[in-house]
Design a protein around this motif. Structure first.
Motif, PDB file in Angstrom:
ATOM      1  N   GLN A 225       0.811  -1.216   0.000  1.00 55.60           N
ATOM      2  CA  GLN A 225       0.000   0.000   0.000  1.00 55.60           C
ATOM      3  C   GLN A 225       0.846   1.267   0.000  1.00 55.60           C
ATOM      4  OE1 GLN A 225      -2.439  -0.841   3.441  1.00 55.60           O
ATOM      5  NE2 GLN A 225      -3.992  -1.902   2.220  1.00 55.60           N
ATOM      6  N   HIS A 226       2.134   1.150   0.324  1.00 57.60           N
ATOM      7  CA  HIS A 226       3.020   2.317   0.339  1.00 57.60           C
ATOM      8  C   HIS A 226       4.147   2.190  -0.688  1.00 57.60           C
ATOM      9  CE1 HIS A 226       1.067   2.520   4.327  1.00 57.60           C
ATOM     10  NE2 HIS A 226       1.173   3.822   4.159  1.00 57.60           N
ATOM     11  N   THR A 227       3.963   1.273  -1.643  1.00 58.57           N
ATOM     12  CA  THR A 227       4.978   1.073  -2.677  1.00 58.57           C
ATOM     13  C   THR A 227       4.382   1.402  -4.043  1.00 58.57           C
ATOM     14  OG1 THR A 227       6.006  -0.704  -1.368  1.00 58.57           O
ATOM     15  CG2 THR A 227       6.578  -0.583  -3.712  1.00 58.57           C
ATOM     16  N   PRO A 228       4.966   2.325  -4.795  1.00 52.76           N
ATOM     17  CA  PRO A 228       4.416   2.659  -6.116  1.00 52.76           C
ATOM     18  C   PRO A 228       4.573   1.519  -7.106  1.00 52.76           C
ATOM     19  CG  PRO A 228       6.532   3.743  -5.760  1.00 52.76           C
ATOM     20  CD  PRO A 228       6.163   3.113  -4.454  1.00 52.76           C
ATOM     21  N   GLY A 229       3.677   1.511  -8.093  1.00 52.07           N
ATOM     22  CA  GLY A 229       3.789   0.559  -9.183  1.00 52.07           C
ATOM     23  C   GLY A 229       2.816  -0.602  -9.125  1.00 52.07           C
ATOM     24  N   PHE A 230       2.141  -0.797  -7.993  1.00 53.85           N
ATOM     25  CA  PHE A 230       1.196  -1.899  -7.872  1.00 53.85           C
ATOM     26  C   PHE A 230      -0.174  -1.513  -8.441  1.00 53.85           C
ATOM     27  CE2 PHE A 230       4.271  -3.404  -4.749  1.00 53.85           C
ATOM     28  CZ  PHE A 230       4.226  -4.783  -4.939  1.00 53.85           C
ATOM     29  N   HIS A 231      -0.922  -2.524  -8.862  1.00 54.01           N
ATOM     30  CA  HIS A 231      -2.284  -2.317  -9.350  1.00 54.01           C
ATOM     31  C   HIS A 231      -3.093  -1.590  -8.271  1.00 54.01           C
ATOM     32  CE1 HIS A 231      -6.354  -3.195 -10.712  1.00 54.01           C
ATOM     33  NE2 HIS A 231      -5.857  -3.621 -11.859  1.00 54.01           N
ATOM     34  N   PRO A 232      -3.901  -0.600  -8.651  1.00 51.36           N
ATOM     35  CA  PRO A 232      -4.647   0.192  -7.662  1.00 51.36           C
ATOM     36  C   PRO A 232      -5.490  -0.631  -6.695  1.00 51.36           C
ATOM     37  CG  PRO A 232      -4.778   1.231  -9.806  1.00 51.36           C
ATOM     38  CD  PRO A 232      -4.103  -0.093 -10.017  1.00 51.36           C
ATOM     39  N   ILE A 233      -6.061  -1.751  -7.130  1.00 52.90           N
ATOM     40  CA  ILE A 233      -6.929  -2.526  -6.237  1.00 52.90           C
ATOM     41  C   ILE A 233      -6.150  -3.105  -5.068  1.00 52.90           C
ATOM     42  CG2 ILE A 233      -6.702  -4.780  -7.392  1.00 52.90           C
ATOM     43  CD1 ILE A 233      -9.702  -5.167  -6.894  1.00 52.90           C
ATOM     44  N   LEU A 234      -4.830  -3.303  -5.245  1.00 57.05           N
ATOM     45  CA  LEU A 234      -4.012  -3.833  -4.161  1.00 57.05           C
ATOM     46  C   LEU A 234      -3.819  -2.808  -3.045  1.00 57.05           C
ATOM     47  CD1 LEU A 234      -1.369  -5.662  -6.352  1.00 57.05           C
ATOM     48  CD2 LEU A 234      -3.066  -6.752  -4.889  1.00 57.05           C
ATOM     49  N   LYS A 235      -4.178  -1.572  -3.289  1.00 60.76           N
ATOM     50  CA  LYS A 235      -4.096  -0.519  -2.278  1.00 60.76           C
ATOM     51  C   LYS A 235      -5.387  -0.430  -1.463  1.00 60.76           C
ATOM     52  CE  LYS A 235      -0.253   1.189  -4.348  1.00 60.76           C
ATOM     53  NZ  LYS A 235       1.056   1.446  -3.758  1.00 60.76           N
ATOM     54  N   ARG A 236      -6.420  -1.150  -1.897  1.00 57.61           N
ATOM     55  CA  ARG A 236      -7.727  -1.060  -1.239  1.00 57.61           C
ATOM     56  C   ARG A 236      -8.091  -2.444  -0.706  1.00 57.61           C
ATOM     57  NH1 ARG A 236      -8.407   1.709  -6.196  1.00 57.61           N
ATOM     58  NH2 ARG A 236      -9.664   0.009  -7.072  1.00 57.61           N
ATOM     59  N   LYS A 237      -7.670  -2.718   0.520  1.00 49.69           N
ATOM     60  CA  LYS A 237      -7.800  -4.060   1.079  1.00 49.69           C
ATOM     61  C   LYS A 237      -9.231  -4.596   1.074  1.00 49.69           C
ATOM     62  CE  LYS A 237      -6.790  -6.916   5.114  1.00 49.69           C
ATOM     63  NZ  LYS A 237      -6.280  -6.957   6.498  1.00 49.69           N
ATOM     64  N   PRO A 238     -10.243  -3.852   1.549  1.00 52.74           N
ATOM     65  CA  PRO A 238     -11.603  -4.415   1.551  1.00 52.74           C
ATOM     66  C   PRO A 238     -12.085  -4.809   0.157  1.00 52.74           C
ATOM     67  CG  PRO A 238     -11.496  -2.482   2.960  1.00 52.74           C
ATOM     68  CD  PRO A 238     -10.205  -2.521   2.200  1.00 52.74           C
ATOM     69  N   GLU A 239     -11.821  -3.944  -0.835  1.00 51.74           N
ATOM     70  CA  GLU A 239     -12.236  -4.253  -2.199  1.00 51.74           C
ATOM     71  C   GLU A 239     -11.465  -5.446  -2.745  1.00 51.74           C
ATOM     72  OE1 GLU A 239     -12.277  -2.220  -6.666  1.00 51.74           O
ATOM     73  OE2 GLU A 239     -11.974  -0.973  -4.888  1.00 51.74           O
ATOM     74  N   LEU A 240     -10.175  -5.515  -2.440  1.00 51.80           N
ATOM     75  CA  LEU A 240      -9.355  -6.628  -2.894  1.00 51.80           C
ATOM     76  C   LEU A 240      -9.865  -7.950  -2.331  1.00 51.80           C
ATOM     77  CD1 LEU A 240      -6.771  -7.716  -4.292  1.00 51.80           C
ATOM     78  CD2 LEU A 240      -5.570  -7.293  -2.135  1.00 51.80           C
ATOM     79  N   GLU A 241     -10.092  -7.989  -1.023  1.00 52.71           N
ATOM     80  CA  GLU A 241     -10.588  -9.217  -0.402  1.00 52.71           C
ATOM     81  C   GLU A 241     -11.924  -9.632  -0.997  1.00 52.71           C
ATOM     82  OE1 GLU A 241     -10.765  -8.684   3.790  1.00 52.71           O
ATOM     83  OE2 GLU A 241      -8.603  -8.964   4.090  1.00 52.71           O
ATOM     84  N   GLU A 242     -12.805  -8.662  -1.203  1.00 56.32           N
ATOM     85  CA  GLU A 242     -14.129  -8.989  -1.735  1.00 56.32           C
ATOM     86  C   GLU A 242     -14.033  -9.558  -3.146  1.00 56.32           C
ATOM     87  OE1 GLU A 242     -17.967  -9.835  -1.862  1.00 56.32           O
ATOM     88  OE2 GLU A 242     -16.903  -9.108  -0.072  1.00 56.32           O
ATOM     89  N   ARG A 243     -13.174  -8.989  -3.979  1.00 58.06           N
ATOM     90  CA  ARG A 243     -13.025  -9.490  -5.343  1.00 58.06           C
ATOM     91  C   ARG A 243     -12.528 -10.933  -5.339  1.00 58.06           C
ATOM     92  NH1 ARG A 243     -11.964  -5.712  -9.495  1.00 58.06           N
ATOM     93  NH2 ARG A 243     -11.470  -7.514 -10.816  1.00 58.06           N
ATOM     94  N   ILE A 244     -11.533 -11.222  -4.497  1.00 57.76           N
ATOM     95  CA  ILE A 244     -10.961 -12.570  -4.451  1.00 57.76           C
ATOM     96  C   ILE A 244     -11.969 -13.564  -3.898  1.00 57.76           C
ATOM     97  CG2 ILE A 244      -9.180 -14.019  -3.423  1.00 57.76           C
ATOM     98  CD1 ILE A 244      -7.401 -11.479  -3.338  1.00 57.76           C
ATOM     99  N   LEU A 245     -12.582 -13.232  -2.782  1.00 57.11           N
ATOM    100  CA  LEU A 245     -13.504 -14.161  -2.125  1.00 57.11           C
ATOM    101  C   LEU A 245     -14.743 -14.383  -2.982  1.00 57.11           C
ATOM    102  CD1 LEU A 245     -13.089 -12.807   1.503  1.00 57.11           C
ATOM    103  CD2 LEU A 245     -12.284 -15.010   0.622  1.00 57.11           C
TER     104      LEU A 245
END
Length: 284
Positions: A225-245
């Motif tokens: 969440q504090h490293t540039p270059g990652f896909h934006p969804i990886l910065k949003r934990k609740p949304e990320l978890e929901e997409r995976i689950l």
């Protein structure tokens, strides 16, 4: 009787419960949250007086013998046992990896859940290596704290994620000085353990080679969440978890996504209550 209820850490509708619901779908096993890890073993033993088929699944956490973590060659879950005299009672299992977040950040899981093409997956893997590099000293410090913790007293292993090696060494000394809960935390042994495990956690080290299993998933996610270059969804934990689950819950065979999940499902289906007599490093 086989497993009828599997207790896990977390809360209702939390990622642990939902992941296990998906992995164990069709087995007839009921997944229930237990809350935290405190008194988990006692909860299982109490429930078994009424329902013998109750087992538990806990986070892997940092083991007291870190080397044992990377010695296993099979993908199966580690057994969770409790010593009873000369025997060991099987309580259930431990995740093969540090915690559930480690699975949600797996490149294969993310690629399937987010429908990444090979290029997107390769980019993520390369970016992840930068995060592992940044967490080497932090992980060595947390492993040292676990190795040196008194066996009967809880010890908080969290440290600053942005601390330098020198700052972490001072933080370990401060923790040892402040530890007054009825048992001594040997400062010299703690610092020696830190120095010993630093090479293990840096590039080429035995734990660094298994970083997605051994490094704390919550720490990895925090650094992402504090490293540039990652896909934006990886910065949003609740949304990320929901997409995976959500993707897992709508897949016909979610346990097939990772060999570890298939192995856990098989272990749960095969379990039958019996006295445990063999020693294991996964004992509680």
């Amino acid at each position: 009787m086989p497993v009828s209820v599997l207790l896990c850490e977390g809360e209702d509708n939390g990622p642990d419960v939902r992941l296990l619901h998906a992995i164990l779908r069709g087995t007839g096993v009921q997944v229930e949250p237990s809350g935290g890890k405190d008194a988990f073993a006692g909860l299982i033993r109490g429930r078994r007086r009424q329902t013998p088929g109750v087992c538990g699944l806990i986070d892997g956490d940092f083991p007291r013998d870190p080397g044992a973590w990377t010695e296993a060659t099979d993908p199966g879950p580690r057994r969770w046992t409790l010593r009873q005299g000369e025997k060991r009672l099987m309580l259930g299992w431990m995740w093969r990896r540090k915690e559930v977040e480690n699975y949600l950040l797996d490149p294969d899981v993310l690629a399937r859940a987010l429908r990444w093409d090979p290029a997107a997956k390769s980019h993520y893997v390369a970016q992840l290596e930068r995060v592992f590099d940044a967490l080497g000293h932090v992980t060595a410090a947390r492993i040292a704290l676990t190795c040196c913790a008194p066996r009967r007293n809880r010890l908080e292993t969290q440290v600053r994620l942005d601390a330098t090696k020198q700052e972490l060494a001072q933080e370990l000394q401060d923790k040892a000085d402040a530890y007054t809960e009825g048992a001594r935390l040997d400062k010299d042994k703690l610092l020696q353990a830190f120095e010993r495990h630093v090479p293990d956690c840096l590039s080429g080290g035995r734990f660094r080679q298994h970083a997605l299993e051994v490094f704390a998933g919550k720490n990895i996610l925090a650094r992402i969440q504090h490293t540039p270059g990652f896909h934006p969804i990886l910065k949003r934990k609740p949304e990320l978890e929901e997409r995976i689950l959500n993707a897992l819950e709508h897949d016909a065979e979610p346990h097939s996504w990772l060999p570890e999940w298939a192995a856990l499902r098989s272990a749960v289906e095969a379990w039958m209550p019996a006295p445990e007599t063999e020693a294991t490093s996964a004992g509680a």
